[in-house]
Design a protein around this motif. Structure first.
Motif, mmCIF file in Angstrom:
data_model
loop_
_atom_site.group_PDB
_atom_site.id
_atom_site.type_symbol
_atom_site.label_atom_id
_atom_site.label_comp_id
_atom_site.label_asym_id
_atom_site.label_seq_id
_atom_site.Cartn_x
_atom_site.Cartn_y
_atom_site.Cartn_z
ATOM 1 N N VAL A 14 -37.273 -19.196 47.974
ATOM 2 C CA VAL A 14 -36.193 -18.727 47.101
ATOM 3 C C VAL A 14 -34.981 -19.629 47.325
ATOM 4 C CG1 VAL A 14 -34.629 -16.829 46.582
ATOM 5 C CG2 VAL A 14 -37.026 -16.360 47.131
ATOM 6 N N THR A 18 -30.455 -27.383 49.524
ATOM 7 C CA THR A 18 -30.507 -28.383 50.593
ATOM 8 C C THR A 18 -31.714 -28.136 51.497
ATOM 9 O OG1 THR A 18 -28.097 -28.331 50.479
ATOM 10 C CG2 THR A 18 -29.075 -29.482 52.372
ATOM 11 N N ALA A 40 -32.123 -20.976 40.726
ATOM 12 C CA ALA A 40 -31.292 -20.429 39.647
ATOM 13 C C ALA A 40 -30.744 -21.510 38.720
ATOM 14 C CB ALA A 40 -30.143 -19.618 40.253
ATOM 15 N N SER A 85 -20.110 -24.065 45.379
ATOM 16 C CA SER A 85 -21.481 -23.931 45.878
ATOM 17 C C SER A 85 -22.418 -24.358 44.754
ATOM 18 C CB SER A 85 -21.703 -22.455 46.255
ATOM 19 O OG SER A 85 -22.978 -22.265 46.781
ATOM 20 N N ALA A 88 -28.189 -25.726 41.380
ATOM 21 C CA ALA A 88 -29.006 -26.800 40.802
ATOM 22 C C ALA A 88 -30.126 -27.119 41.768
ATOM 23 C CB ALA A 88 -28.150 -28.055 40.603
ATOM 24 N N GLY A 90 -31.359 -29.023 44.398
ATOM 25 C CA GLY A 90 -30.529 -29.790 45.345
ATOM 26 C C GLY A 90 -29.412 -28.939 45.916
ATOM 27 N N ASN A 96 -21.392 -31.665 47.162
ATOM 28 C CA ASN A 96 -20.589 -31.747 48.390
ATOM 29 C C ASN A 96 -19.985 -33.130 48.587
ATOM 30 O OD1 ASN A 96 -22.516 -33.402 49.507
ATOM 31 N ND2 ASN A 96 -23.311 -31.896 50.943
ATOM 32 N N THR A 99 -20.628 -36.315 53.350
ATOM 33 C CA THR A 99 -20.391 -36.823 54.702
ATOM 34 C C THR A 99 -21.598 -36.524 55.583
ATOM 35 O OG1 THR A 99 -18.068 -36.340 54.433
ATOM 36 C CG2 THR A 99 -18.847 -36.603 56.697
ATOM 37 N N THR A 237 -33.762 -16.678 38.519
ATOM 38 C CA THR A 237 -33.026 -16.043 39.616
ATOM 39 C C THR A 237 -33.905 -15.031 40.329
ATOM 40 O OG1 THR A 237 -30.964 -16.336 38.422
ATOM 41 C CG2 THR A 237 -30.959 -14.673 40.172
ATOM 42 N N ILE A 292 -29.838 -10.999 49.053
ATOM 43 C CA ILE A 292 -31.212 -10.793 48.570
ATOM 44 C C ILE A 292 -31.947 -9.880 49.553
ATOM 45 C CG2 ILE A 292 -33.423 -11.912 48.066
ATOM 46 C CD1 ILE A 292 -31.768 -14.392 47.163
ATOM 47 N N SER A 517 -15.495 -24.751 52.942
ATOM 48 C CA SER A 517 -16.804 -24.751 52.268
ATOM 49 C C SER A 517 -17.984 -24.896 53.215
ATOM 50 C CB SER A 517 -16.880 -25.869 51.221
ATOM 51 O OG SER A 517 -15.862 -25.751 50.299
ATOM 52 N N HIS A 518 -17.850 -24.437 54.445
ATOM 53 C CA HIS A 518 -18.956 -24.485 55.399
ATOM 54 C C HIS A 518 -19.351 -23.071 55.844
ATOM 55 C CE1 HIS A 518 -18.166 -28.916 56.893
ATOM 56 N NE2 HIS A 518 -18.423 -28.838 55.612
ATOM 57 N N ASP A 550 -31.765 -21.710 55.972
ATOM 58 C CA ASP A 550 -30.601 -22.285 55.292
ATOM 59 C C ASP A 550 -29.405 -22.132 56.213
ATOM 60 O OD1 ASP A 550 -29.667 -19.658 55.029
ATOM 61 O OD2 ASP A 550 -30.368 -19.448 52.969
ATOM 62 N N LEU A 562 -22.289 -29.871 57.790
ATOM 63 C CA LEU A 562 -23.488 -29.061 57.978
ATOM 64 C C LEU A 562 -24.804 -29.712 57.560
ATOM 65 C CD1 LEU A 562 -22.255 -25.487 56.951
ATOM 66 C CD2 LEU A 562 -22.330 -26.558 59.203
ATOM 67 N N LEU A 566 -28.587 -29.151 58.905
ATOM 68 C CA LEU A 566 -29.483 -28.314 58.098
ATOM 69 C C LEU A 566 -30.788 -29.039 57.760
ATOM 70 C CD1 LEU A 566 -26.936 -26.625 55.673
ATOM 71 C CD2 LEU A 566 -28.115 -25.605 57.635
HETATM 72 C C1 LIG Z 1 -17.205 -28.614 48.262
HETATM 73 C C2 LIG Z 1 -18.155 -28.788 49.418
HETATM 74 C C3 LIG Z 1 -18.112 -29.941 50.174
HETATM 75 C C4 LIG Z 1 -18.971 -30.091 51.247
HETATM 76 N N1 LIG Z 1 -18.992 -31.287 51.892
HETATM 77 C C5 LIG Z 1 -19.951 -31.513 52.811
HETATM 78 C C6 LIG Z 1 -20.098 -32.817 53.343
HETATM 79 O O1 LIG Z 1 -19.379 -33.742 52.990
HETATM 80 N N2 LIG Z 1 -21.085 -33.014 54.253
HETATM 81 C C7 LIG Z 1 -21.913 -32.003 54.640
HETATM 82 O O2 LIG Z 1 -22.791 -32.249 55.480
HETATM 83 N N3 LIG Z 1 -21.776 -30.746 54.166
HETATM 84 C C8 LIG Z 1 -20.837 -30.499 53.230
HETATM 85 N N4 LIG Z 1 -20.733 -29.258 52.671
HETATM 86 C C9 LIG Z 1 -21.590 -28.177 53.163
HETATM 87 C C10 LIG Z 1 -23.060 -28.311 52.756
HETATM 88 O O3 LIG Z 1 -23.186 -28.995 51.533
HETATM 89 C C11 LIG Z 1 -23.729 -26.937 52.683
HETATM 90 O O4 LIG Z 1 -23.502 -26.252 53.890
HETATM 91 C C12 LIG Z 1 -25.234 -27.040 52.460
HETATM 92 O O5 LIG Z 1 -25.528 -27.856 51.366
HETATM 93 C C13 LIG Z 1 -25.841 -25.648 52.291
HETATM 94 O O6 LIG Z 1 -27.233 -25.759 52.204
HETATM 95 P P1 LIG Z 1 -28.138 -24.466 52.017
HETATM 96 O O7 LIG Z 1 -29.542 -24.933 51.978
HETATM 97 O O8 LIG Z 1 -27.740 -23.446 53.002
HETATM 98 O O9 LIG Z 1 -27.721 -23.870 50.594
HETATM 99 P P2 LIG Z 1 -27.615 -24.553 49.165
HETATM 100 O O10 LIG Z 1 -27.770 -26.032 49.252
HETATM 101 O O11 LIG Z 1 -26.384 -24.049 48.535
HETATM 102 O O12 LIG Z 1 -28.902 -24.026 48.391
HETATM 103 C C14 LIG Z 1 -29.026 -22.708 47.917
HETATM 104 C C15 LIG Z 1 -29.784 -22.758 46.600
HETATM 105 O O13 LIG Z 1 -30.229 -21.455 46.288
HETATM 106 C C16 LIG Z 1 -30.045 -21.214 44.905
HETATM 107 N N5 LIG Z 1 -29.949 -19.769 44.742
HETATM 108 C C17 LIG Z 1 -29.003 -18.929 45.244
HETATM 109 N N6 LIG Z 1 -29.285 -17.661 44.916
HETATM 110 C C18 LIG Z 1 -30.435 -17.689 44.209
HETATM 111 C C19 LIG Z 1 -31.243 -16.691 43.609
HETATM 112 N N7 LIG Z 1 -30.931 -15.389 43.707
HETATM 113 N N8 LIG Z 1 -32.346 -17.075 42.922
HETATM 114 C C20 LIG Z 1 -32.695 -18.388 42.833
HETATM 115 N N9 LIG Z 1 -31.962 -19.380 43.401
HETATM 116 C C21 LIG Z 1 -30.853 -19.025 44.086
HETATM 117 C C22 LIG Z 1 -28.767 -21.959 44.574
HETATM 118 O O14 LIG Z 1 -28.661 -22.213 43.198
HETATM 119 C C23 LIG Z 1 -28.928 -23.214 45.434
HETATM 120 O O15 LIG Z 1 -29.587 -24.237 44.735
HETATM 121 C C24 LIG Z 1 -19.878 -29.062 51.592
HETATM 122 C C25 LIG Z 1 -19.924 -27.901 50.836
HETATM 123 C C26 LIG Z 1 -19.083 -27.770 49.739
HETATM 124 C C27 LIG Z 1 -19.176 -26.524 48.917
#
Ligand SMILES: Cc1cc2nc3c(=O)[nH]c(=O)nc-3n(C[C@H](O)[C@H](O)[C@H](O)COP(=O)(O)OP(=O)(O)OC[C@H]3O[C@@H](n4cnc5c(N)ncnc54)[C@H](O)[C@@H]3O)c2cc1C
Length: 590
Positions: A14, A18, A40, A85, A88, A90, A96, A99, A237, A292, A517-518, A550, A562, A566
């Motif tokens: 789900v 990332t 989503a 957040s 998409a 990815g 982000n 970095t 979703t 969820i 945003s972390h 995640d 992060l 991750l």
């Molecule tokens: C503005 C910004 C700048 C950042 N800069 C950096 C940086 O420079 N370097 C760095 O290392 N980190 C950075 N981060 C942090 C880092 O990008 C995130 O911590 C990381 O990408 C989170 O990964 P994740 O797998 O936890 O979630 P995500 O990558 O957010 O993946 C979650 C996925 O689940 C999907 N989803 C959610 N709910 C549902 C649902 N109910 N049904 C189906 N799909 C769903 C979402 O659409 C999304 O695609 C930044 C974050 C932000 C917001």
């Protein structure tokens, strides 16, 4: 193509973000298993707001950004913060800052002490390298002051890491580096070694030759998207898990039957169940995976009952322990004529000693004396999910990291742009804790979940943020940086005088912070009795085939940014899930 009704896969992931796409790639390496990803959002393969290496911020508030809002922050003027957040393939790696900076070694080592046997810096290290392929600095970049240590980087992983062709002009590297050196910070050969204190020109997740962002989809999904055993449901979703009620609850009261699938809603409103014969893995991010679980009956019974949800697994830590950092920016006029179009990659990591100098022991004594008070305040707002004693243990761990292990506590980005210099900074290891939970409006689809990070709830965070602000201003007033940044425009020396009191600084800090945003910690990997949600195999306590992989599983804030950590956690999770031998731990020898 027509989907079979209620299709079945071995693994249903789900969230194609990332972490989710690392899982999609690695699990489907085995052609004998089938893998579905429910995402989503859609493809952003050709979205210039994503692909451009100079477009940071352009995707914000577009249809690929959830743009979550926090609840009004009662400890900081009732302001709300916006959390970008990615929505998409990815996930947030598509929007982000890209970095690439790993955590501090001692922080990952500390995971073991809170119930996570086998998780430490040496065991994560080979997975950092497995995910990465480094693009060494070009001769021109090396001449601009960019250095790296080849032995700490991966060379054949899916994720491209390197320095952009638009790197900042040579003279600014020297000016900024010399300024931080003057303040006592060494220039690092590489900041991805697990020892972050100092100044460094950081790399990013990008393909330098193609001049394009390397997000999780480009790194992990598109190269394998034609595998017949891998299917991505985009614009779909996930609403909640479906339990196989006919099968017994393995651990008696407080545990669930196995999950048999995921109930989803397509963009046209059609609902179906995607069935999982082996596992459901939540990778929906820190702000969505916990809700969820709640919608599926896994969480704090008090909260579930309030919303009419039948508890399946009593797990009060779900959605609690939310931590984010408060980000601030000082701004200056600049007297150089710069041509760079990039976010200049200049970072400085500072320890408590750097910030407080001879006052460090006094600050340490104060913080340690306040731990019971801090712990009781956290417990009081946590929906009866934790106790003061548990929070004292967790805060003591963080305090030891800060004052005994001397991990960096501040990240300061010194960024010269053509028209202004900005110095962005944040307290890396805040003590404040908040939560994310379902609301009636979220359940009926009309609103986001309730997100409350409780910025500045704990005065330790204010003390540190104030010290970091002072250190950042001192850098701007130190030559050679002072010579190119003659005037402060934010906050400016009228609003916050040069000799400003703590109270004057704090008033400005609370009025101007934004989220860093972390967000993390909301499905923490931690012992169940400490409030953990997943075990060291990332399995949700009380379930037998539901995992979370995640940012929500990281138990407390880490240094660096992060995604590097991750990607490594998700790579290691894949070996755990597949039952493969884990890569041999390596110690980093420099
Ligand atoms: C503005 C910004 C700048 C950042 N800069 C950096 C940086 O420079 N370097 C760095 O290392 N980190 C950075 N981060 C942090 C880092 O990008 C995130 O911590 C990381 O990408 C989170 O990964 P994740 O797998 O936890 O979630 P995500 O990558 O957010 O993946 C979650 C996925 O689940 C999907 N989803 C959610 N709910 C549902 C649902 N109910 N049904 C189906 N799909 C769903 C979402 O659409 C999304 O695609 C930044 C974050 C932000 C917001």
């Amino acid at each position: 193509s027509v989907e079979p009704e209620n299709p079945q896969y071995d693994y249903v992931i789900v969230g194609g973000g990332t972490c989710g796409l690392v899982l999609a790639n690695r699990l489907s390496e085995d052609s004998n298993v089938t893998v579905a990803v429910i995402e989503a959002g859609g493809s952003v393969f050709n979205n210039p707001a994503v692909t451009s290496t100079s477009a940071f911020g352009e995707a914000f508030f577009t249809d690929i950004d959830y743009a979550y809002n926090s609840t009004p922050q009662v400890y900081s003027d009732n302001r709300t913060a916006t959390w970008h957040s990615g929505k998409a393939l990815g996930g947030t790696s598509t929007v982000n800052g890209a970095t690439y900076i790993r955590a501090e070694a001692a922080q990952i080592d500390a995971w073991e002490g809170i119930g996570n046997a086998g998780w430490n810096w040496s065991s994560l290290w080979p997975y950092y390298k497995k995910s990465e392929h480094i693009q060494p600095p070009t001769p021109s970049q090396a001449a601009h002051g960019i250095t790296y240590e080849p032995s700490v980087h991966g060379v054949d992983g899916p994720l491209a890491v390197g320095w952009s062709i638009h790197d900042a002009p040579a003279n600014t590297t020297a000016i900024i580096g010399q300024t931080w050196n003057k303040l006592g910070y060494p220039t690092l050969q590489d900041d991805n070694t697990g020892n972050l204190r100092g100044f460094y020109v950081w790399p990013r997740t990008l393909n330098r030759t193609a001049d394009i962002r390397a997000d999780a989809a480009r790194a992990y999904y598109w190269p394998v998207s034609d595998r017949e055993n891998l299917h991505a449901y985009t614009f779909t979703t996930a609403d909640q898990l479906v339990w196989d009620e006919a099968k017994p609850q393995p651990y008696g009261y407080g545990s669930s039957s196995p999950a048999s699938g995921v109930r989803v809603t397509a963009s046209d409103g059609t609902k179906q169940t995607i069935r999982a014969s082996r596992e459901v893995i939540l990778s929906a991010g820190s702000l969505r995976s916990p809700v969820i679980l709640e919608q599926s009956g896994v969480g704090n019974p008090q909260i579930l009952n309030r919303h009419g949800i039948q508890p399946k697994v009593a797990l009060p830590g779900v959605g609690e322990n939310l931590q984010d950092q408060a980000n601030q920016v000082l701004a200056y006029t600049i007297s150089l004529n710069l041509s760079s179009t990039e976010w200049p990659p200049f970072g400085t990591f500072a320890t408590a000693n750097d910030l407080f100098g001879s006052n460090t022991s006094a600050v340490e004594s104060y913080v340690r004396s306040q731990i019971p008070t801090y712990a009781s305040r956290i417990a009081a707002q946590a929906n009866n999910s934790t106790t003061q004693a548990i929070q004292e243990k967790l805060l003591t761990l963080q305090t030891d990291l800060i004052f005994t292990q001397h991990v960096p506590v501040a990240e300061i980005l010194t960024a010269p742009f053509p028209s202004a210099l900005s110095i962005a900074f944040w307290d890396l290891l805040p003590f404040s804790r908040g939560s994310v939970h379902i609301t009636p409006q979220f359940i009926n689809g009309s609103a986001q979940p309730a997100i409350n990070p409780n910025y500045f709830m704990i005065d330790k965070d204010a003390i540190f943020q104030t010290a970091i602000a002072r250190q950042s201003r001192q850098a701007a007033r130190t030559s050679p940086l002072a010579d190119i940044a003659p005037r402060e425009t934010a906050p400016n020396t009228t609003t916050v005088p040069i000799d400003a009191s703590d109270a004057q600084w704090l008033a400005w800090l609370k009025a101007t912070y934004g989220t860093n945003s972390h967000p993390l910690g909301t499905c923490a990997m931690m012992a169940r009795e400490l409030g953990g949600v997943v075990d060291p195999e990332l399995m949700v306590y009380g379930t037998r085939n539901v995992r979370v992989v995640d940012a929500s599983v990281l138990p407390y804030q880490i240094d660096g940014h992060l995604t590097s950590t991750l990607y490594a956690v998700a790579e290691r999770a894949c070996d755990i899930i597949r039952g493969r031998p884990l890569l041999a731990p390596e110690s980093v020898q420099l």
